[in-house]
Design a protein around this motif. Sequence first.
Motif, PDB file in Angstrom:
ATOM      1  N   TRP A  41       0.578  -1.322   0.044  1.00 53.90           N
ATOM      2  CA  TRP A  41      -0.035  -0.173   0.051  1.00 53.90           C
ATOM      3  C   TRP A  41       0.885   1.195   0.088  1.00 53.90           C
ATOM      4  CZ3 TRP A  41      -4.253  -2.265  -1.196  1.00 53.90           C
ATOM      5  CH2 TRP A  41      -4.593  -3.403  -0.777  1.00 53.90           C
ATOM      6  N   THR A  42       0.238   2.302  -0.637  1.00 51.66           N
ATOM      7  CA  THR A  42       0.981   3.532  -0.389  1.00 51.66           C
ATOM      8  C   THR A  42       0.449   4.580   0.417  1.00 51.66           C
ATOM      9  OG1 THR A  42       1.378   3.441  -2.939  1.00 51.66           O
ATOM     10  CG2 THR A  42       1.640   5.592  -2.023  1.00 51.66           C
ATOM     11  N   TRP A  43       1.418   4.973   1.324  1.00 53.31           N
ATOM     12  CA  TRP A  43       0.679   5.869   2.485  1.00 53.31           C
ATOM     13  C   TRP A  43       1.212   7.444   2.213  1.00 53.31           C
ATOM     14  CZ3 TRP A  43      -2.186   2.873   4.915  1.00 53.31           C
ATOM     15  CH2 TRP A  43      -1.919   1.555   5.167  1.00 53.31           C
ATOM     16  N   PRO A  44       0.498   8.079   2.800  1.00 54.51           N
ATOM     17  CA  PRO A  44       0.899   9.636   2.660  1.00 54.51           C
ATOM     18  C   PRO A  44       2.378   9.737   3.340  1.00 54.51           C
ATOM     19  CG  PRO A  44      -0.823   9.369   4.437  1.00 54.51           C
ATOM     20  CD  PRO A  44      -0.629   8.009   3.633  1.00 54.51           C
ATOM     21  N   VAL A  45       3.129  10.653   2.898  1.00 53.68           N
ATOM     22  CA  VAL A  45       4.398  10.727   3.487  1.00 53.68           C
ATOM     23  C   VAL A  45       4.820  12.322   3.422  1.00 53.68           C
ATOM     24  CG1 VAL A  45       6.943  10.357   3.445  1.00 53.68           C
ATOM     25  CG2 VAL A  45       5.526   8.809   2.491  1.00 53.68           C
ATOM     26  N   ALA A  46       4.783  12.921   4.632  1.00 52.23           N
ATOM     27  CA  ALA A  46       5.649  14.186   4.953  1.00 52.23           C
ATOM     28  C   ALA A  46       6.842  14.524   4.789  1.00 52.23           C
ATOM     29  CB  ALA A  46       4.629  14.602   6.220  1.00 52.23           C
ATOM     30  N   GLU A 186      17.769   2.860   9.889  1.00 49.64           N
ATOM     31  CA  GLU A 186      17.788   3.096   8.709  1.00 49.64           C
ATOM     32  C   GLU A 186      16.861   3.675   7.876  1.00 49.64           C
ATOM     33  OE1 GLU A 186      19.879  -0.970   9.634  1.00 49.64           O
ATOM     34  OE2 GLU A 186      18.036   0.333  10.202  1.00 49.64           O
ATOM     35  N   ASP A 187      15.568   3.575   8.080  1.00 47.74           N
ATOM     36  CA  ASP A 187      14.351   4.089   7.405  1.00 47.74           C
ATOM     37  C   ASP A 187      13.687   5.077   8.361  1.00 47.74           C
ATOM     38  OD1 ASP A 187      14.708   2.481   5.173  1.00 47.74           O
ATOM     39  OD2 ASP A 187      13.832   0.711   6.312  1.00 47.74           O
ATOM     40  N   LEU A 188      14.372   5.670   9.394  1.00 48.24           N
ATOM     41  CA  LEU A 188      13.728   6.511  10.330  1.00 48.24           C
ATOM     42  C   LEU A 188      13.046   7.635   9.695  1.00 48.24           C
ATOM     43  CD1 LEU A 188      12.989   7.127  13.171  1.00 48.24           C
ATOM     44  CD2 LEU A 188      14.928   8.468  13.217  1.00 48.24           C
ATOM     45  N   GLU A 189      13.550   8.125   8.316  1.00 42.78           N
ATOM     46  CA  GLU A 189      12.793   9.536   7.776  1.00 42.78           C
ATOM     47  C   GLU A 189      11.602   8.866   7.166  1.00 42.78           C
ATOM     48  OE1 GLU A 189      17.106  10.165   7.565  1.00 42.78           O
ATOM     49  OE2 GLU A 189      15.873   8.294   7.272  1.00 42.78           O
ATOM     50  N   SER A 190      11.453   7.809   6.446  1.00 40.99           N
ATOM     51  CA  SER A 190      10.151   7.240   5.942  1.00 40.99           C
ATOM     52  C   SER A 190       8.989   6.883   7.136  1.00 40.99           C
ATOM     53  CB  SER A 190      10.440   5.912   5.248  1.00 40.99           C
ATOM     54  OG  SER A 190      11.082   6.210   4.190  1.00 40.99           O
ATOM     55  N   VAL A 191       9.546   6.365   8.324  1.00 42.20           N
ATOM     56  CA  VAL A 191       8.657   5.946   9.383  1.00 42.20           C
ATOM     57  C   VAL A 191       8.165   7.461   9.912  1.00 42.20           C
ATOM     58  CG1 VAL A 191       8.479   5.265  11.746  1.00 42.20           C
ATOM     59  CG2 VAL A 191       9.817   3.876   9.967  1.00 42.20           C
ATOM     60  N   ALA A 192       9.006   8.451  10.340  1.00 45.35           N
ATOM     61  CA  ALA A 192       8.697   9.644  10.838  1.00 45.35           C
ATOM     62  C   ALA A 192       7.662  10.166   9.729  1.00 45.35           C
ATOM     63  CB  ALA A 192       9.825  10.628  11.175  1.00 45.35           C
ATOM     64  N   GLY A 193       7.932  10.074   8.579  1.00 43.13           N
ATOM     65  CA  GLY A 193       6.961  10.969   7.543  1.00 43.13           C
ATOM     66  C   GLY A 193       5.732  10.436   7.258  1.00 43.13           C
ATOM     67  N   ILE A 194       5.592   9.092   7.412  1.00 43.03           N
ATOM     68  CA  ILE A 194       4.366   8.412   7.410  1.00 43.03           C
ATOM     69  C   ILE A 194       3.331   8.796   8.473  1.00 43.03           C
ATOM     70  CG2 ILE A 194       3.249   6.060   7.288  1.00 43.03           C
ATOM     71  CD1 ILE A 194       5.458   5.157   5.645  1.00 43.03           C
ATOM     72  N   LEU A 195       4.040   8.447   9.926  1.00 40.33           N
ATOM     73  CA  LEU A 195       3.558   9.056  11.167  1.00 40.33           C
ATOM     74  C   LEU A 195       2.830  10.275  11.004  1.00 40.33           C
ATOM     75  CD1 LEU A 195       5.643   7.103  13.446  1.00 40.33           C
ATOM     76  CD2 LEU A 195       3.184   6.316  12.779  1.00 40.33           C
ATOM     77  N   THR A 196       3.785  11.133  10.475  1.00 38.73           N
ATOM     78  CA  THR A 196       3.364  12.783  10.550  1.00 38.73           C
ATOM     79  C   THR A 196       2.209  12.831   9.475  1.00 38.73           C
ATOM     80  OG1 THR A 196       5.597  13.277  10.943  1.00 38.73           O
ATOM     81  CG2 THR A 196       4.419  15.079  10.175  1.00 38.73           C
ATOM     82  N   ALA A 197       2.153  12.213   8.468  1.00 41.89           N
ATOM     83  CA  ALA A 197       1.249  12.609   7.385  1.00 41.89           C
ATOM     84  C   ALA A 197       0.053  11.782   7.862  1.00 41.89           C
ATOM     85  CB  ALA A 197       1.759  11.882   6.054  1.00 41.89           C
ATOM     86  N   MET A 198       0.091  11.012   8.567  1.00 41.19           N
ATOM     87  CA  MET A 198      -1.294  10.055   9.093  1.00 41.19           C
ATOM     88  C   MET A 198      -1.739  11.143   9.857  1.00 41.19           C
ATOM     89  SD  MET A 198      -0.181   6.263   9.246  1.00 41.19           S
ATOM     90  CE  MET A 198      -0.253   5.220   7.855  1.00 41.19           C
ATOM     91  N   VAL A 199      -1.227  11.668  10.923  1.00 39.38           N
ATOM     92  CA  VAL A 199      -1.898  12.452  11.893  1.00 39.38           C
ATOM     93  C   VAL A 199      -1.937  13.936  11.902  1.00 39.38           C
ATOM     94  CG1 VAL A 199      -1.507  10.683  13.675  1.00 39.38           C
ATOM     95  CG2 VAL A 199       0.092  12.542  13.410  1.00 39.38           C
ATOM     96  N   GLY A 200      -1.102  14.526  10.973  1.00 36.75           N
ATOM     97  CA  GLY A 200      -0.880  15.789  10.567  1.00 36.75           C
ATOM     98  C   GLY A 200      -2.369  16.347   9.938  1.00 36.75           C
ATOM     99  N   ASP A 201      -2.479  17.538  10.353  1.00 33.56           N
ATOM    100  CA  ASP A 201      -3.780  18.306   9.784  1.00 33.56           C
ATOM    101  C   ASP A 201      -3.163  18.710   8.220  1.00 33.56           C
ATOM    102  OD1 ASP A 201      -5.713  20.092   9.100  1.00 33.56           O
ATOM    103  OD2 ASP A 201      -5.554  21.265  10.447  1.00 33.56           O
ATOM    104  N   PRO A 202      -3.959  18.168   7.202  1.00 33.25           N
ATOM    105  CA  PRO A 202      -3.853  18.460   5.788  1.00 33.25           C
ATOM    106  C   PRO A 202      -3.948  19.936   5.417  1.00 33.25           C
ATOM    107  CG  PRO A 202      -5.971  17.116   6.139  1.00 33.25           C
ATOM    108  CD  PRO A 202      -5.049  17.221   7.453  1.00 33.25           C
ATOM    109  N   SER A 203      -4.636  20.401   6.274  1.00 31.17           N
ATOM    110  CA  SER A 203      -4.811  22.018   5.890  1.00 31.17           C
ATOM    111  C   SER A 203      -3.863  22.851   6.271  1.00 31.17           C
ATOM    112  CB  SER A 203      -6.052  22.568   6.660  1.00 31.17           C
ATOM    113  OG  SER A 203      -5.835  22.646   8.104  1.00 31.17           O
ATOM    114  N   GLN A 204      -2.768  22.333   6.948  1.00 30.23           N
ATOM    115  CA  GLN A 204      -1.605  22.964   7.323  1.00 30.23           C
ATOM    116  C   GLN A 204      -0.413  22.860   6.390  1.00 30.23           C
ATOM    117  OE1 GLN A 204      -1.755  25.433   9.719  1.00 30.23           O
ATOM    118  NE2 GLN A 204      -3.908  24.859  10.036  1.00 30.23           N
ATOM    119  N   PRO A 205       0.531  23.707   6.269  1.00 25.42           N
ATOM    120  CA  PRO A 205       1.665  23.363   5.212  1.00 25.42           C
ATOM    121  C   PRO A 205       2.488  22.532   5.840  1.00 25.42           C
ATOM    122  CG  PRO A 205       1.496  25.528   6.253  1.00 25.42           C
ATOM    123  CD  PRO A 205       0.080  24.895   6.525  1.00 25.42           C
TER     124      PRO A 205
END
Length: 205
Positions: A41-46, A186-205
Amino acid sequence: MLNLSLLKEDESYTFRSYFEMPYEPEEILAQFSYRLEIGEWTWPVAPALPQTPALKNRIRQLLPLVSLTSETARRELLVAPVLTEVALHCRVPLRLEYPLMVNNWLKGSLDYLLRGKNILLVVEAKKDDLTRAFVQMAVEMIALAQVEPQAQIYGAVTIGSIWQFGQILGDPRTIRQDLTLYRVPEDLESVAGILTAMVGDPSQP
Protein backbone atom coordinates in the motif's frame (compact mmCIF):
# COMPACT_ATOMS: atom_id res chain seq x y z
CA MET A 1 -10.86 -20.19 5.30
CA LEU A 2 -13.19 -22.08 7.61
CA ASN A 3 -16.16 -20.24 9.08
CA LEU A 4 -15.41 -21.02 12.70
CA SER A 5 -16.80 -19.48 15.85
CA LEU A 6 -13.57 -18.84 17.72
CA LEU A 7 -14.91 -16.51 20.40
CA LYS A 8 -17.34 -17.57 23.10
CA GLU A 9 -20.26 -15.30 23.94
CA ASP A 10 -19.86 -15.75 27.69
CA GLU A 11 -16.10 -15.19 27.80
CA SER A 12 -14.08 -12.03 28.08
CA TYR A 13 -11.15 -11.12 25.80
CA THR A 14 -8.63 -8.31 26.08
CA PHE A 15 -6.70 -6.92 23.14
CA ARG A 16 -3.71 -8.93 24.36
CA SER A 17 -5.80 -12.12 24.05
CA TYR A 18 -5.76 -11.81 20.26
CA PHE A 19 -1.97 -11.63 20.23
CA GLU A 20 -1.87 -14.94 22.08
CA MET A 21 -4.46 -16.81 20.00
CA PRO A 22 -3.09 -19.61 17.76
CA TYR A 23 -5.61 -18.99 14.96
CA GLU A 24 -4.85 -17.47 11.56
CA PRO A 25 -5.15 -13.65 11.39
CA GLU A 26 -7.96 -13.72 8.82
CA GLU A 27 -9.93 -16.17 10.99
CA ILE A 28 -9.70 -13.88 14.02
CA LEU A 29 -10.70 -10.77 12.07
CA ALA A 30 -13.61 -12.65 10.49
CA GLN A 31 -15.13 -12.94 13.97
CA PHE A 32 -15.75 -9.18 13.71
CA SER A 33 -16.92 -9.41 10.07
CA TYR A 34 -13.71 -7.92 8.70
CA ARG A 35 -11.55 -9.34 5.94
CA LEU A 36 -7.77 -9.02 5.80
CA GLU A 37 -6.26 -7.47 2.67
CA ILE A 38 -2.48 -7.80 2.40
CA GLY A 39 -0.57 -5.83 -0.20
CA GLU A 40 1.92 -3.10 -0.96
CA TRP A 41 0.00 0.00 0.00
CA THR A 42 1.02 3.59 -0.61
CA TRP A 43 0.89 5.80 2.47
CA PRO A 44 1.03 9.58 2.63
CA VAL A 45 4.53 10.76 3.48
CA ALA A 46 5.25 14.18 5.00
CA PRO A 47 8.56 16.00 4.52
CA ALA A 48 11.33 14.95 6.87
CA LEU A 49 11.04 16.31 10.41
CA PRO A 50 13.82 18.75 11.32
CA GLN A 51 14.58 16.61 14.40
CA THR A 52 14.88 13.33 12.48
CA PRO A 53 18.63 13.45 11.69
CA ALA A 54 19.53 14.11 15.33
CA LEU A 55 17.17 11.37 16.54
CA LYS A 56 18.56 8.93 13.97
CA ASN A 57 22.11 9.66 15.10
CA ARG A 58 21.14 9.28 18.76
CA ILE A 59 19.56 5.88 18.11
CA ARG A 60 22.65 4.73 16.18
CA GLN A 61 24.87 5.68 19.11
CA LEU A 62 22.53 4.15 21.68
CA LEU A 63 21.99 0.73 20.10
CA PRO A 64 25.46 -0.71 20.91
CA LEU A 65 25.08 0.38 24.54
CA VAL A 66 21.69 -1.01 25.52
CA SER A 67 20.00 -4.40 25.74
CA LEU A 68 16.72 -4.68 23.83
CA THR A 69 15.67 -8.05 25.20
CA SER A 70 12.47 -6.72 26.78
CA GLU A 71 9.36 -5.09 25.34
CA THR A 72 9.75 -2.20 27.80
CA ALA A 73 13.27 -1.43 26.60
CA ARG A 74 12.18 -1.35 22.96
CA ARG A 75 9.20 0.89 23.75
CA GLU A 76 11.14 3.38 25.85
CA LEU A 77 14.32 3.59 23.78
CA LEU A 78 13.12 3.11 20.19
CA VAL A 79 9.37 3.69 19.94
CA ALA A 80 8.50 6.48 22.36
CA PRO A 81 11.21 8.87 21.08
CA VAL A 82 9.84 8.63 17.53
CA LEU A 83 6.22 9.13 18.56
CA THR A 84 6.97 12.05 20.86
CA GLU A 85 8.80 13.84 18.05
CA VAL A 86 5.82 13.29 15.75
CA ALA A 87 3.36 14.50 18.41
CA LEU A 88 5.44 17.62 19.07
CA HIS A 89 5.83 18.41 15.38
CA CYS A 90 2.13 17.91 14.59
CA ARG A 91 0.92 19.37 17.90
CA VAL A 92 -1.42 16.41 18.46
CA PRO A 93 -2.27 14.57 21.69
CA LEU A 94 -0.30 11.42 22.44
CA ARG A 95 -1.78 8.93 24.91
CA LEU A 96 0.16 6.06 26.50
CA GLU A 97 -1.55 2.93 27.83
CA TYR A 98 -4.86 4.39 26.72
CA PRO A 99 -7.78 2.40 28.24
CA LEU A 100 -10.59 1.42 25.88
CA MET A 101 -13.70 -0.57 26.73
CA VAL A 102 -16.26 -1.36 24.02
CA ASN A 103 -17.57 -4.75 25.15
CA ASN A 104 -16.30 -8.06 26.55
CA TRP A 105 -14.58 -8.91 23.26
CA LEU A 106 -13.06 -5.47 22.70
CA LYS A 107 -11.30 -4.06 25.70
CA GLY A 108 -7.87 -3.33 27.10
CA SER A 109 -5.17 -0.69 26.80
CA LEU A 110 -3.64 0.75 23.64
CA ASP A 111 0.13 1.16 23.85
CA TYR A 112 0.04 4.51 22.05
CA LEU A 113 -2.75 6.58 20.56
CA LEU A 114 -2.24 9.75 18.55
CA ARG A 115 -5.27 11.86 17.75
CA GLY A 116 -5.25 14.17 14.75
CA LYS A 117 -8.11 16.10 13.18
CA ASN A 118 -10.75 13.39 12.73
CA ILE A 119 -7.84 10.92 12.51
CA LEU A 120 -6.73 8.24 14.97
CA LEU A 121 -3.46 6.35 14.91
CA VAL A 122 -2.94 3.38 17.22
CA VAL A 123 0.56 1.97 17.70
CA GLU A 124 1.20 -1.47 19.19
CA ALA A 125 4.74 -2.18 20.36
CA LYS A 126 6.04 -5.69 21.02
CA LYS A 127 9.34 -7.43 21.69
CA ASP A 128 8.82 -9.77 18.72
CA ASP A 129 6.28 -11.43 16.38
CA LEU A 130 5.00 -8.69 14.10
CA THR A 131 2.35 -11.01 12.65
CA ARG A 132 0.60 -11.56 15.97
CA ALA A 133 1.16 -7.94 16.92
CA PHE A 134 -0.63 -6.86 13.74
CA VAL A 135 -3.65 -8.99 14.67
CA GLN A 136 -3.86 -7.30 18.07
CA MET A 137 -3.48 -3.86 16.52
CA ALA A 138 -6.16 -4.69 13.93
CA VAL A 139 -8.61 -5.62 16.68
CA GLU A 140 -7.75 -2.36 18.43
CA MET A 141 -8.60 -0.47 15.23
CA ILE A 142 -11.92 -2.35 15.09
CA ALA A 143 -12.66 -1.21 18.64
CA LEU A 144 -11.79 2.40 17.82
CA ALA A 145 -14.01 2.27 14.73
CA GLN A 146 -16.96 1.31 16.90
CA VAL A 147 -16.32 4.19 19.29
CA GLU A 148 -15.58 6.80 16.62
CA PRO A 149 -17.12 5.56 13.35
CA GLN A 150 -16.53 8.85 11.51
CA ALA A 151 -12.77 8.93 12.17
CA GLN A 152 -10.12 7.83 9.72
CA ILE A 153 -8.12 5.17 11.55
CA TYR A 154 -4.58 4.00 10.89
CA GLY A 155 -2.43 1.54 12.79
CA ALA A 156 1.21 0.62 13.18
CA VAL A 157 3.00 -2.30 14.78
CA THR A 158 6.62 -2.21 15.76
CA ILE A 159 9.33 -4.11 17.57
CA GLY A 160 11.31 -0.88 17.71
CA SER A 161 13.75 -1.75 14.95
CA ILE A 162 11.00 -2.67 12.44
CA TRP A 163 7.68 -0.93 11.67
CA GLN A 164 4.65 -2.06 9.68
CA PHE A 165 1.53 -0.04 8.87
CA GLY A 166 -2.16 -0.79 8.45
CA GLN A 167 -5.55 0.83 8.00
CA ILE A 168 -9.20 0.01 8.66
CA LEU A 169 -11.88 0.62 6.04
CA GLY A 170 -15.60 0.58 6.70
CA ASP A 171 -17.11 -0.22 3.31
CA PRO A 172 -16.38 -2.98 2.72
CA ARG A 173 -15.21 -3.88 6.21
CA THR A 174 -11.52 -4.39 5.55
CA ILE A 175 -8.22 -4.36 7.40
CA ARG A 176 -5.32 -3.43 5.16
CA GLN A 177 -1.89 -4.80 6.04
CA ASP A 178 1.14 -3.40 4.27
CA LEU A 179 3.77 -5.89 3.16
CA THR A 180 6.51 -3.26 3.40
CA LEU A 181 8.64 -3.36 6.55
CA TYR A 182 10.53 -0.22 7.58
CA ARG A 183 13.76 -0.51 9.55
CA VAL A 184 15.00 1.85 12.26
CA PRO A 185 17.32 3.67 12.23
CA GLU A 186 17.88 3.05 8.49
CA ASP A 187 14.34 4.06 7.40
CA LEU A 188 13.59 6.48 10.23
CA GLU A 189 12.87 9.34 7.80
CA SER A 190 10.19 7.22 6.09
CA VAL A 191 8.66 6.05 9.38
CA ALA A 192 8.50 9.56 10.82
CA GLY A 193 7.21 10.93 7.51
CA ILE A 194 4.39 8.39 7.31
CA LEU A 195 3.38 8.88 10.96
CA THR A 196 3.43 12.66 10.52
CA ALA A 197 1.33 12.54 7.36
CA MET A 198 -1.19 10.20 8.98
CA VAL A 199 -1.92 12.40 12.00
CA GLY A 200 -0.99 15.84 10.66
CA ASP A 201 -3.64 18.37 9.71
CA PRO A 202 -3.79 18.31 5.88
CA SER A 203 -4.93 21.95 5.89
CA GLN A 204 -1.61 23.02 7.38
CA PRO A 205 1.53 23.45 5.25
